[in-house]
Write an enzyme that holds these catalytic residues in place. Structure first.
Site, PDB file in Angstrom:
ATOM      1  N   GLY A 107      13.386  -1.042 -15.060  1.00  0.00           N
ATOM      2  CA  GLY A 107      12.773  -1.204 -16.375  1.00  0.00           C
ATOM      3  C   GLY A 107      12.296  -2.615 -16.655  1.00  0.00           C
ATOM      4  N   SER A 165      -8.618 -12.617 -13.017  1.00  0.00           N
ATOM      5  CA  SER A 165      -9.481 -12.181 -11.929  1.00  0.00           C
ATOM      6  C   SER A 165     -10.212 -10.885 -12.257  1.00  0.00           C
ATOM      7  CB  SER A 165      -8.668 -11.999 -10.644  1.00  0.00           C
ATOM      8  OG  SER A 165      -7.692 -10.979 -10.820  1.00  0.00           O
ATOM      9  N   ASP A 167      -0.166  -4.495 -14.383  1.00  0.00           N
ATOM     10  CA  ASP A 167      -1.282  -4.694 -15.313  1.00  0.00           C
ATOM     11  C   ASP A 167      -1.240  -3.642 -16.423  1.00  0.00           C
ATOM     12  OD1 ASP A 167      -2.053  -6.653 -13.521  1.00  0.00           O
ATOM     13  OD2 ASP A 167      -3.484  -5.356 -12.482  1.00  0.00           O
ATOM     14  N   PHE A 192      -9.429 -11.643   1.613  1.00  0.00           N
ATOM     15  CA  PHE A 192      -9.756 -11.769   0.197  1.00  0.00           C
ATOM     16  C   PHE A 192     -10.794 -12.867   0.045  1.00  0.00           C
ATOM     17  CE2 PHE A 192      -9.304 -13.546  -4.079  1.00  0.00           C
ATOM     18  CZ  PHE A 192      -9.474 -12.395  -4.830  1.00  0.00           C
TER      19      PHE A 192
END
Length: 325
Positions: free
Chosen positions: A228, A8, A257, A116
């Site tokens: 983690g 996206s 990301d 959205f």
């Protein structure tokens, strides 16, 4: 490495309402609600999973190829990404739809009303990887991240057909997929990226045990939030990497990301999985310390210093040659 990042590409329109939505809603009138909220501010943020990952890779010195579908309103965003080292030549521009958009208003209780608009993202299913490989002289790795679900399945299938190494990163689109779609996305992937909840959901939908999952993918990377990241593979035991030290958490949006960008950047340098997860964790921390998913700046000398503080001098020395001139 020649890395293509599919997924996206979007913009976020974020507004703040100086009151409570709850005070404006009448319980027995919700069937005919018609409200308008006068907001105090409007913040536009660049976003989208693929764009965020590509930006992070470019911050670490790579030249990733961004693959996704946008509208004609993408011009300013394109300039931003290209100035920061992202190859946007293969981005598809729709003739009829705008770039995907997230519009959200938040009140003083942190309640949100949002919409959205997928827009041009639905045309990503028409993108073929082969022309990109021809332009670049091959592809070493394709990241198949959250996107139009049909596009994700098509990209995975083309990777298998043409022999491109690929990463299956279903993220929030798991909610839109059934078991057959999940298998179609992940089967044959070199890497599977999820958080711990997504891993459980994926296995439930696909009906796969941990062992069966690793029969279909070579390496599984699972982020665990404050605990983690965990890496498991067919030919090695489980590797656990703690999170990097943070200065001050500000905004968690885009942290995953950032991890992916750092992880695959380090692999492209020839580093091992543990080092890759450490680099990914530190880049994720830089995102966490910044408002916005692409508003951080990687200062290479400081990045190496902070890597040493979190993971030791050996980690810093392994990364230093790839960042410092």
């Amino acid at each position: 490495m020649k890395i293509a990042v599919t997924g996206s590409i979007a913009t976020d329109h974020l507004m703040s309402f100086p009151g409570r939505f709850a005070d404006q809603l009448i319980a027995d009138q919700l069937h005919k609600v018609s409200l308008s909220f006068l907001v105090d501010d409007l913040v536009l943020r660049r976003g989208g999973v693929a764009a965020n990952i590509a930006f992070g890779m470019a911050q670490l010195g790579l030249s990733p190829v961004l693959l996704g579908s946008v509208g004609a309103d993408f011009a300013d965003y394109r300039s931003w990404l290209e100035r920061h080292g992202v190859d946007c030549e293969s981005v598809h521009v729709s003739e009829v739809a705008h770039t995907a958009r997230f519009v959200c208003t938040t009140d003083t209780d942190m309640c949100q009303i949002a919409s959205f608009y997928a827009g041009a993202m639905s045309e990503a299913r028409n993108i073929e990887l082969s022309p990109v490989a021809q332009r670049l002289g091959g592809l070493d790795l394709v990241l198949v991240s959250a996107n139009d679900p049909e596009a994700m399945i098509r990209h995975s299938a083309e990777c298998r057909e043409r022999g491109y190494a690929f990463v299956a990163d279903p993220s929030q689109q798991l909610a839109r997929m059934d078991g057959a779609d999940v298998i179609g996305l992940i089967d044959g992937a070199d890497y599977l990226m999820t958080n711990d909840y997504e891993k459980s959901l994926l296995q439930s939908k696909a009906g796969l045990t941990d062992e069966q999952l690793l029969d279909r993918v070579k390496v599984r990377v699972t982020t665990l939030g404050k605990d983690g990241a965990e890496i498991a593979g067919r030919d090695f035991g489980t590797i656990h990497v703690p999170i990097a030290r943070e200065i001050q958490a500000v905004d968690p949006t885009g942290v995953g990301d950032g991890f992916r960008a750092g992880f695959f950047a380090a692999l492209s340098w020839g580093l091992g999985l543990e080092r890759a997860a450490q680099v990914g964790s530190l880049l994720a921390t830089l995102v966490l310390e910044t408002v916005g998913t692409q508003e951080y700046d990687v200062r290479h000398d400081l990045f190496v210093k902070r890597l040493a503080e979190s993971y030791g001098d050996a980690a810093a020395e392994d990364v230093r040659p790839h960042l410092l001139p």
